[in-house]
Design an enzyme around this catalytic site. Structure first.
Site, PDB file in Angstrom:
ATOM      1  N   SER A  58      64.828 -20.465  -1.519  1.00  0.00           N
ATOM      2  CA  SER A  58      65.237 -20.150  -2.877  1.00  0.00           C
ATOM      3  C   SER A  58      66.656 -19.572  -2.889  1.00  0.00           C
ATOM      4  O   SER A  58      67.147 -19.098  -1.880  1.00  0.00           O
ATOM      5  CB  SER A  58      64.267 -19.136  -3.484  1.00  0.00           C
ATOM      6  OG  SER A  58      62.931 -19.552  -3.302  1.00  0.00           O
ATOM      7  N   SER A  60      70.887 -19.484  -4.591  1.00  0.00           N
ATOM      8  CA  SER A  60      72.045 -20.337  -4.861  1.00  0.00           C
ATOM      9  C   SER A  60      72.544 -21.085  -3.630  1.00  0.00           C
ATOM     10  O   SER A  60      73.023 -22.217  -3.728  1.00  0.00           O
ATOM     11  CB  SER A  60      73.180 -19.495  -5.451  1.00  0.00           C
ATOM     12  OG  SER A  60      73.542 -18.446  -4.563  1.00  0.00           O
ATOM     13  N   THR A  61      72.432 -20.492  -2.448  1.00  0.00           N
ATOM     14  CA  THR A  61      72.924 -21.146  -1.243  1.00  0.00           C
ATOM     15  C   THR A  61      72.122 -22.394  -0.910  1.00  0.00           C
ATOM     16  O   THR A  61      72.659 -23.379  -0.384  1.00  0.00           O
ATOM     17  CB  THR A  61      72.893 -20.165  -0.055  1.00  0.00           C
ATOM     18  OG1 THR A  61      73.579 -18.964  -0.412  1.00  0.00           O
ATOM     19  CG2 THR A  61      73.553 -20.775   1.164  1.00  0.00           C
ATOM     20  N   ASP A 116      66.577 -21.332   4.455  1.00  0.00           N
ATOM     21  CA  ASP A 116      66.465 -20.356   3.370  1.00  0.00           C
ATOM     22  C   ASP A 116      67.630 -19.382   3.465  1.00  0.00           C
ATOM     23  O   ASP A 116      68.296 -19.286   4.502  1.00  0.00           O
ATOM     24  CB  ASP A 116      65.131 -19.609   3.451  1.00  0.00           C
ATOM     25  CG  ASP A 116      64.691 -19.030   2.109  1.00  0.00           C
ATOM     26  OD1 ASP A 116      65.490 -19.064   1.149  1.00  0.00           O
ATOM     27  OD2 ASP A 116      63.534 -18.549   2.013  1.00  0.00           O
ATOM     28  N   GLY A 117      67.857 -18.669   2.395  1.00  0.00           N
ATOM     29  CA  GLY A 117      68.915 -17.668   2.366  1.00  0.00           C
ATOM     30  C   GLY A 117      68.387 -16.293   2.740  1.00  0.00           C
ATOM     31  O   GLY A 117      67.270 -16.140   3.229  1.00  0.00           O
ATOM     32  N   LYS A 129      64.791 -10.140   2.409  1.00  0.00           N
ATOM     33  CA  LYS A 129      64.653 -11.255   1.495  1.00  0.00           C
ATOM     34  C   LYS A 129      63.771 -10.843   0.321  1.00  0.00           C
ATOM     35  O   LYS A 129      63.047  -9.872   0.407  1.00  0.00           O
ATOM     36  CB  LYS A 129      64.050 -12.474   2.211  1.00  0.00           C
ATOM     37  CG  LYS A 129      65.012 -13.102   3.236  1.00  0.00           C
ATOM     38  CD  LYS A 129      64.373 -14.241   4.014  1.00  0.00           C
ATOM     39  CE  LYS A 129      63.737 -15.296   3.154  1.00  0.00           C
ATOM     40  NZ  LYS A 129      64.694 -15.885   2.182  1.00  0.00           N
ATOM     41  N   GLU A 138      58.308 -17.438   0.323  1.00  0.00           N
ATOM     42  CA  GLU A 138      59.349 -17.521   1.349  1.00  0.00           C
ATOM     43  C   GLU A 138      58.792 -17.141   2.719  1.00  0.00           C
ATOM     44  O   GLU A 138      59.102 -17.771   3.727  1.00  0.00           O
ATOM     45  CB  GLU A 138      60.516 -16.609   0.982  1.00  0.00           C
ATOM     46  CG  GLU A 138      61.339 -17.123  -0.184  1.00  0.00           C
ATOM     47  CD  GLU A 138      62.445 -16.175  -0.588  1.00  0.00           C
ATOM     48  OE1 GLU A 138      63.357 -16.609  -1.308  1.00  0.00           O
ATOM     49  OE2 GLU A 138      62.389 -14.989  -0.218  1.00  0.00           O
TER      50      GLU A 138
END
Length: 316
Positions: A58, A60-61, A116-117, A129, A138
C-alpha cells in the site's frame, strides 16, 4: 465512523492522478522522482516474470512499483498479484494486472516476492508500517512471502526507528481500544490515540477489517536487537525499548490484532530455520534519493549507492 474502503476514497484520488500522469515526465516533485527511482531498481533486482504470486503493498511508492512491473513489457498473464488492501487492489486493476485476495491463495502457497513501502526503516531493516491503515493485511502478505522488498524514499532511511516517524501504528479491535490505550501508557507511551478521519465528525478511521488504528508515541528511538548492549533487555525499565521486545509486549495486549513493527526474521532467515512463514523484515530496502541515486540496504551489509548511470559504490 469511516470504513476502510471509504477511508481510501481521498487517497485514491491521488493514486488515480498518479496512474494517469505516468506518461508525464519528468516529474516536478523530487520526492516522487525518488520513489520512482527506488521502485524501478527494486523491480529490476527482484521481479521475476516467471513468478506465480506477487504481493503488492500500500501507499504512494507502490504505484511506481506497479508501473515498473508493467513497463517491462513481459507476459504477466499467469501472475496473480496479491494486494494488501483496497487501494493496492485498485492500482493492480488499473494497470491491467490480475489481482487475487490473500484468502483465495491455494493452501501451502508462499508468494514469490512482496513489494511494499514503510514509514521508517532502521539499520537492521526493522520497519515501522501502518501509516496508511493497511497494517494487518500488510503483515499477512509480508509473512507469507519468500522475500519482502521494501521500497521508499530517502526520508524513511534512518539508523533507528522513531527517529523521524514518531509513532507506532497498532491495529486493535474497537471494543478493546480504550483498554489498549491504558496498557500502552503503562508500557511507557507518552501519547497513544485512536486515529481519526480528516474531519472530527467522521470519527475513528476503520481498517478493511473494521478495526481501529491506535498511534502510540514513545519518547526514545528504538534499539535494534543487533546493537543492543549485552545484558540489556531493552524494556521500559532500561529506559529504552528494543524493537523486538516492544513489539512482543504490545502484541500480548488483549485486543491487539497487529503491531506496526516489522521485525525479527526476514523470509530467507525463516526458511533457513525450517519455518514455512513468519519472516516480517525485508531482505532488502531500496531508498530513492533526490539526486536520482538509490541506496540499497541489506541486513549485515554496508549500504550501497547506485547512481543514475547504474554505477555502484559503498555508502559512506
Amino acid at each position: 465512523m469511516r470504513h476502510g474502503a471509504e477511508n481510501y476514497a481521498e487517497r485514491m484520488l491521488t493514486t488515480n492522478s498518479k496512474m494517469r500522469a505516468f506518461s508525464a515526465y519528468p516529474m516536478a516533485d523530487p520526492v516522487e522522482r525518488a520513489k520512482e527511482s527506488a521502485a524501478r531498481k527494486a523491480v529490476e533486482d527482484h521481479f521475476d516474470p516467471t513468478a506465480r504470486y506477487v504481493g503488492i503493498g500500500s501507499g504512494s511508492t507502490i504505484v511506481f512499483v506497479v508501473k515498473a512491473i508493467k513497463d517491462r513489457n513481459e507476459d504477466l498473464s499467469r501472475i496473480l498479484f496479491v494486494p494488501t488492501g483496497y487501494q493496492s487492489r485498485q492500482v493492480i486493476v488499473q494497470a491491467g494486472l490480475q489481482p487475487i485476495q490473500f484468502d483465495s491463495l491455494p493452501s501451502g502457497v508462499l508468494l514469490d516476492v512482496a513489494f511494499d513501502g514503510a514509514d521508517e526503516v532502521d539499520e537492521d531493516l526493522n520497519c515501522i508500517k501502518g501509516g496508511g491503515a493497511c497494517l494487518y493485511q500488510e503483515k499477512l502478505v509480508a509473512t507469507h512471502a519468500k522475500k519482502f522488498i521494501c521500497v521508499a524514499d530517502q526520508r524513511k532511511l534512518q539508523n533507528r526507528l522513531l527517529s523521524k516517524w514518531d509513532k507506532i501504528p497498532i491495529e486493535v479491535e474497537p471494543l478493546a481500544a480504550h483498554s489498549v490505550l491504558e496498557s500502552l501508557a503503562a508500557l511507557g507511551s507518552q501519547e497513544a490515540i485512536i486515529r481519526s478521519g480528516g474531519m472530527e465528525k467522521s470519527g475513528p478511521i476503520k481498517t478493511d477489517q473494521d478495526n481501529f488504528i491506535v498511534d502510540a508515541k514513545f519518547k526514545h528511538p528504538l534499539i535494534p536487537n543487533a546493537t543492543r548492549a549485552e545484558g540489556v533487555e531493552g524494556t521500559k525499565e532500561d529506559g529504552q525499548w528494543a524493537v523486538e521486545t516492544l513489539a512482543r509486549a504490545i502484541k500480548q495486549l488483549e485486543g491487539v490484532l497487529s503491531v506496526g513493527l516489522f521485525c525479527g526474521e526476514n523470509g530467507f532467515e525463516a526458511a533457513k530455520a525450517g519455518k514455512r512463514t513468519g519472516g516480517q523484515k525485508p531482505v532488502a530496502a531500496y531508498f530513492g534519493m533526490e539526486d536520482g541515486s538509490v541506496v540499497i540496504r541489506k541486513a549485515g551489509e554496508m549500504d550501497v549507492v547506485v547512481n543514475k548511470q547504474g554505477e555502484t559504490k559503498d555508502s559512506i
